[in-house]
Scaffold this motif. Structure first.
Motif, PDB file in Angstrom:
ATOM      1  N   ASP A 150     -61.792 -14.555  -1.271  1.00  0.00           N
ATOM      2  CA  ASP A 150     -61.360 -15.149  -2.538  1.00  0.00           C
ATOM      3  C   ASP A 150     -60.135 -14.428  -3.104  1.00  0.00           C
ATOM      4  N   ALA A 151     -60.110 -13.118  -2.981  1.00  0.00           N
ATOM      5  CA  ALA A 151     -58.987 -12.342  -3.518  1.00  0.00           C
ATOM      6  C   ALA A 151     -57.696 -12.665  -2.765  1.00  0.00           C
ATOM      7  N   ILE A 152     -57.793 -12.749  -1.470  1.00  0.00           N
ATOM      8  CA  ILE A 152     -56.607 -13.076  -0.674  1.00  0.00           C
ATOM      9  C   ILE A 152     -56.155 -14.497  -0.987  1.00  0.00           C
ATOM     10  N   ALA A 153     -57.102 -15.421  -1.056  1.00  0.00           N
ATOM     11  CA  ALA A 153     -56.765 -16.828  -1.290  1.00  0.00           C
ATOM     12  C   ALA A 153     -56.057 -17.011  -2.627  1.00  0.00           C
ATOM     13  N   SER A 154     -56.536 -16.376  -3.665  1.00  0.00           N
ATOM     14  CA  SER A 154     -55.919 -16.541  -4.985  1.00  0.00           C
ATOM     15  C   SER A 154     -54.513 -15.961  -5.009  1.00  0.00           C
ATOM     16  N   ARG A 155     -54.334 -14.838  -4.367  1.00  0.00           N
ATOM     17  CA  ARG A 155     -53.001 -14.226  -4.312  1.00  0.00           C
ATOM     18  C   ARG A 155     -52.026 -15.082  -3.502  1.00  0.00           C
TER      19      ARG A 155
END
Length: 491
Positions: free
Chosen positions: A306-311
């Motif tokens: 999720d963190a990678i996707a949002s960034r």
């Protein structure tokens, strides 16, 4: 002598013509080249059919022995001069690459810089030792082997990096003593062919050693079947490469295939999310994703997906798609309407099957925005197919074994990257991946003249181009045995 000229490209010399031992009209006629961003006319060029290819191969066949007989240092000098000319006229040529291929300025400049580097590397290879001594098996005989040119090499190149992906093979073939018949993609015949013909024309390459004939499928197939062609070097799609391999194999020609890829970037759970997202964005979106090495699948540890996707979605939202001539965009046009439709179909398929669309996802004419899909799974086209568009496909994975299995289950095997805080851990994962290029703590879009470039499975036929592969691919062994005098045999 000043090798820079304000009118180096010299349209009057080649408009409506191809390079057939000189600038000549072709039997197949003339085709228009249009800017993919604006549809405006860029130029008109001569295009070739089977008859034009046949004429070119005869000319190349006749010119090749004298070229091969030149001293290696003489061949190297011509190649180095061509690289000098390319660099000196780079600013003018950048504009042609931008208009013809839809490249932003930075990408077009990469083609100039890398193109010159590939030519210089080939020039250095020309003067390398190309023979070895062999063991003596019987008294009175000396044995050695040396690499000799194939003869005439046919080269077929794609539209996406037209200058670099043409000149890297052309320069290698010329350096090792071959003559060349080159068929650039008809959508980018100037960047992929005419510029190169002008470089070597100005550098003093003897007439007939290089022929440049833009054309379509009929010209490509003629190149693969012509009796005067000894080797075919092809860069392009897996489907087209399969046909090239079939025809070249049937006619007993050596064939070097550098094809597409569904290249994976593995982001391990200890990676810096911001740095990882930056790598993923570059690998996915550079030149609108129209690169064989583009990052086609981002495999992220599920703990940080999720963190990678949002960034990544945030980065995608800041990348403007539009006409590169404005110098205000990060992404240029997709090469054709048909390719836009294909990209849209793959995105729509993923969303319909449960993927989340986090950014982009809808075309604006030829311009496709940076797009992020999250939750890509098997059974979705976005998971299986090379997209050739600016689409980031994120798939979470459970553990390292699962990530490795996902990469190795692909029908492709071109490039992969692994990002981790631990180099040893990244190498341990990466070295189990069945690919031709592995990049530790980097994304997948990497190339250079020093590296043997090619892939496995549907990404190629195990052959390579550039780096130490120059002599391996563009020459063949000749065994020579020498006796001081002939001796009688018992028959």
């Amino acid at each position: 002598m000043n090798i820079q000229s304000r009118s180096f490209i010299d349209e009057a010399r080649w408009t409506g013509k191809a390079f057939l031992g000189g600038w000549r009209e072709t039997a197949a006629g003339v085709a228009e080249v249009r800017n993919p961003a604006t549809a405006m006319l860029v130029a008109s060029v001569g295009v070739g059919g089977a008859a034009d290819i046949g004429q070119a191969t005869v000319g190349a066949y006749l010119a090749q022995p004298a070229w091969a007989a030149k001293l290696p240092s003489e061949r190297a000098a011509i190649l180095n001069k061509a690289a000098d000319i390319l660099e000196a006229n780079g600013e003018e040529l950048v504009g042609w690459i931008m208009r013809e291929s839809g490249s932003i300025r930075a990408k077009a400049q990469i083609e100039i810089d890398h193109g010159a580097a590939f030519i210089r590397h080939a020039a250095a290879a020309a003067v390398e030792p190309n023979g070895i001594a062999l063991p003596t098996m019987d008294a009175g005989r000396q044995n050695h082997a040396r690499r000799v040119p194939h003869g005439v090499v046919g080269i077929i190149s794609p539209f996406n990096f037209p200058l670099v992906l043409s000149v890297r093979a052309i320069a290698a073939a010329l350096a090792t003593g071959n003559a060349v018949v080159h068929k650039p993609d008809p959508r980018t015949p100037i960047s992929g062919g005419i510029i190169i013909a002008r470089l070597f024309e100005e550098a003093g390459l003897p007439a007939g050693v290089l022929h440049v004939v833009p054309g379509g499928i009929d010209a490509g197939e003629a190149l693969c079947t012509d009796a005067n062609i000894a080797m075919v070097s092809f860069t392009g799609s897996a489907a087209a490469g399969s046909r090239v391999g079939e025809l070249a194999g049937k006619h007993l020609k050596k064939v070097q295939l550098e094809l597409g890829g569904k290249n994976a970037l593995i982001i391990l759970d200890d990676a810096d999310p911001d740095v990882a997202a930056s790598n993923a964005a570059w690998g996915c979106f550079l030149h609108q994703g129209q690169i064989c090495m583009s990052t086609g699948l981002i495999l992220v540890d599920e703990k940080h997906a999720d963190a990678i996707a949002s960034r990544l979605a945030a980065r995608a939202g800041h990348l403007v798609a539009g006409d590169p001539s404005t110098d205000q965009v990060a992404l240029g046009p997709i090469i054709s309407d048909a390719q836009v439709e294909r990209i849209q179909g793959i995105v729509d398929d993923a969303v319909a099957k449960g993927a989340k669309l986090l950014a982009g996802g809808k075309a604006n004419g030829r311009f496709y925005p940076a797009t992020v899909l999250f939750g890509i799974e098997r059974g979705m086209r976005a998971f299986e197919e090379e997209i050739f568009g600016p689409v980031a496909c994120i798939a979470p994975f459970r553990d390292e074994e699962a990530a490795i299995a996902l990469v190795n289950s692909s029908e492709y095997g071109l490039a992969a990257g692994v990002i981790s805080a631990s180099v040893d851990r990244a190498r341990s994962v990466g070295e189990r991946l069945e690919v031709g290029h592995l990049h530790i703590n980097d994304q997948t879009v990497n190339a250079g003249p020093h590296a043997p470039f090619g892939g496995r499975r549907r990404s190629g036929n195990g052959s390579r181009v550039s780096g130490p592969a120059i002599w391996e691919e563009f020459t063949q062994w000749m065994w020579i045995s020498v006796k001081e005098q002939a001796t009688p045999y018992p028959f």
